[in-house]
Design a protein around this motif. Structure first.
Motif, short mmCIF file in Angstrom:
data_model
loop_
_atom_site.label_atom_id
_atom_site.label_comp_id
_atom_site.label_asym_id
_atom_site.label_seq_id
_atom_site.Cartn_x
_atom_site.Cartn_y
_atom_site.Cartn_z
N SER A 178 -4.18 7.13 0.64
CA SER A 178 -4.33 7.64 2.01
C SER A 178 -4.52 6.52 3.02
O SER A 178 -4.53 6.78 4.23
N TYR A 179 -4.66 5.30 2.56
CA TYR A 179 -5.02 4.18 3.43
C TYR A 179 -3.99 3.95 4.53
O TYR A 179 -4.34 3.82 5.72
N GLN A 236 -4.13 6.50 7.31
CA GLN A 236 -5.32 6.34 8.14
C GLN A 236 -5.19 5.14 9.08
O GLN A 236 -5.68 5.16 10.21
N CYS A 237 -4.50 4.09 8.62
CA CYS A 237 -4.23 2.95 9.50
C CYS A 237 -3.34 3.40 10.67
O CYS A 237 -3.56 3.01 11.83
N PHE A 285 0.81 -1.21 0.00
CA PHE A 285 0.00 0.00 0.00
C PHE A 285 0.85 1.27 0.00
O PHE A 285 0.31 2.38 0.01
N PHE A 325 -9.72 -2.74 4.24
CA PHE A 325 -9.48 -1.89 3.08
C PHE A 325 -10.76 -1.61 2.29
O PHE A 325 -11.04 -0.47 1.92
N VAL A 333 -7.86 8.17 -2.50
CA VAL A 333 -8.33 7.41 -1.34
C VAL A 333 -7.39 6.24 -1.04
O VAL A 333 -7.02 6.02 0.12
N ILE A 334 -6.98 5.50 -2.05
CA ILE A 334 -6.18 4.32 -1.76
C ILE A 334 -4.78 4.69 -1.27
O ILE A 334 -4.21 3.97 -0.44
N LEU A 382 -7.07 -4.05 -3.83
CA LEU A 382 -6.14 -3.00 -4.24
C LEU A 382 -5.77 -3.16 -5.71
O LEU A 382 -5.82 -2.19 -6.49
N PHE A 422 -12.96 0.68 4.07
CA PHE A 422 -12.34 2.00 4.09
C PHE A 422 -12.65 2.76 2.79
O PHE A 422 -13.04 3.93 2.81
N VAL A 423 -12.49 2.09 1.67
CA VAL A 423 -12.75 2.76 0.37
C VAL A 423 -14.22 3.06 0.22
O VAL A 423 -14.60 4.19 -0.17
#
Length: 474
Positions: free
Chosen positions: A449-450, A453-454, A337, A463, A446-447, A396, A466-467
């Motif tokens: 930023s994953y 955010q974790c 990621f 995941f 968004v992906i 992903l 989250f999306v």
């Protein structure tokens, strides 16, 4: 008498031919022994008596006669090479066309391991010396092996079925040679380079709604007629096809047998490259995957893939090879990621979806996106790219491919192979985002930023949730 059995004759004749190959004998440190378990299993368990008799009495002698025409077939021409396009200046393509008759001769030569230096247990990691005839560069070339002897030594039933696919191909060619020799069909291989100076260029192209997507559960990519079809490739095209490998790429190359010629011609792919092979029909029906792969029967070439014009004698089937990163050796699965790794996969997928300069023409074109763009593109059939032995994250990789296809304005046919429960995340993302006005660039934001955010939540977030949550107000 037992020694007159066709299977024994086939093996004896094949070994005799192999033993005339001085280069192979030198590599094997002496006479080629009978230790060829894949060939043995194929002949003993996967060839019925009538097939074996025909192969012994007609096909092997025909292969010998065909080999004798090699000099005439190629005259003073070298076998073409498509080397790495290490360019930073926009898209570039290099291509070659090879008559099907010449491809067949090359396949016979590979079957008998007649290519100096192009074999060994780890040829995928070997650089062929630059003295190779036809080498246009003053550096070693990074080429796959193309001598099939390494395949015969891998003694398991799936590998025996790969040998059976080869035997089926040669049987079909011998039977149909009068037509093959006169119809003028060609195989076209295109190497494409799509270097991107920065990901921002891709994202600028991705300021469009997501491309249309046709989700198909447990539908084989090779059955997606009228589409460009994904080969989940190794950077060394073919991967372990001539050794023990037997996953998506290796199976596709064996059942669409003429795809194997790409191993002879194409260098290892760079991060910004893809390889498209036009005109290779599927000759073999099969079942299973990995250890359970088995040859089933001949698959007649459908009329739908016949060349659409007299001028272009290339069958309307196109396979696009693009390689994913290998995460199987990385303990931290969240590493994929990281933005730089997402960007690499994004760029590779973009190269694949943007690369083919020619496309199948038997199916009416499908609009590439819901945007105002008027460009029409043939759909690209793909699936769980890099999510098998390379252990990529399913959802992903799905989103990376969708974003890249959207940037190219190319519609997707997504063949989700696996249990329905395992594919549920992909299906929910496809359903939710298709019904929204989200752009491809917004999904990218968004992906990437994953991970942050974790870290902020101090836990690994789900995941897919989250999306979906990022767009739950749409």
């Amino acid at each position: 008498a037992p020694d007159s059995h066709p299977s024994i004759h086939i093996k004896t004749a094949t070994l005799a031919l192999l033993n005339t190959n001085v280069d192979l004998k030198e590599q094997r440190k002496g006479t080629i022994s009978s230790n060829t378990p894949a060939l043995d299993i194929c002949l003993d368990r996967q060839c019925d008596s009538s097939f074996a008799a025909n192969f012994a009495d007609k096909v092997l002698p025909w292969m010998g006669k065909l080999l004798a025409t090699a000099q005439e077939q190629f005259a003073d021409k070298m076998v073409p090479l498509l080397v790495q396009i290490d360019s930073k200046e926009g898209r570039k393509d290099d291509s070659c066309r090879i008559p099907q008759t010449q491809v067949t001769v090359l396949m016979v030569m590979g079957f008998l391991s007649l290519f100096p230096g192009r074999f060994g247990p780890k040829t995928g990691q070997k650089k062929v010396p630059h003295e190779l005839p036809g080498n246009p560069l003053g550096r070693p070339l990074e080429l796959q092996g193309f001598n099939f002897f390494s395949l015969y030594m891998c003694g398991w039933a799936a590998n025996a079925s790969k040998v059976r696919c080869l035997m089926e191909y040669f049987t079909i060619m011998e039977r149909d040679w009068a037509t093959v020799a006169t119809d003028g069909l060609e195989i076209e291989i295109v190497r494409s380079s799509c270097p991107i100076a920065s990901v921002s260029e891709l994202l600028a192209a991705a300021q469009v709604p997501l491309a249309t997507i046709d989700y198909r559960h447990n539908f084989p990519i090779e059955n997606c007629d009228g589409c460009l079809q994904a080969d989940f490739a190794n950077e060394w095209i073919g991967g372990g096809v001539l050794r023990s490998g037997c996953v998506q790429e290796e199976i596709r190359l064996m059942v669409s047998t003429e795809l194997l010629v790409s191993l002879l011609i194409c260098e290892r792919m760079l991060d910004h490259e893809s390889i498209t092979i036009h005109g290779c029909a599927q000759f073999c029906a099969f079942s299973g995957y990995g250890d359970s792969f088995r040859f089933v029967k001949e698959r007649p070439v459908p009329s739908s893939v016949a060349p659409s014009t007299p001028e272009r004698r290339v069958r309307n089937v196109s396979v696009v090879a693009f390689d994913a990163l290998n995460f199987s050796w990385i303990e931290d699965k969240l590493a994929q990621f990281k933005q730089e790794l997402i960007d690499r996969e994004f760029g590779k997928a973009f190269a694949a979806f943007a690369s083919p300069p020619t496309t199948p023409s038997t199916t009416a074109p499908v609009e590439g996106s819901a945007s105002a763009a008027t460009e029409v593109m043939v759909p690209f059939a793909t699936g769980n790219w890099g999510c098998g032995v390379f252990e990529g994250h399913l959802e992903l990789k799905f989103l990376i491919q969708w974003i890249a296809a959207s940037a190219c304005r190319r519609p997707l046919v997504y063949c989700a192979i696996g249990p329905e429960a395992k594919m549920a995340g992909i299906k929910s993302l496809a359903d939710k985002l298709t019904d929204s006005s989200v752009t491809a660039a917004e999904v990218y934001d968004v992906i990437i930023s994953y991970l942050a955010q974790c870290a902020k939540a101090r836990k690994v977030l789900h995941f897919t949730k989250f999306v979906l949550g990022a767009f739950d107000k749409l």
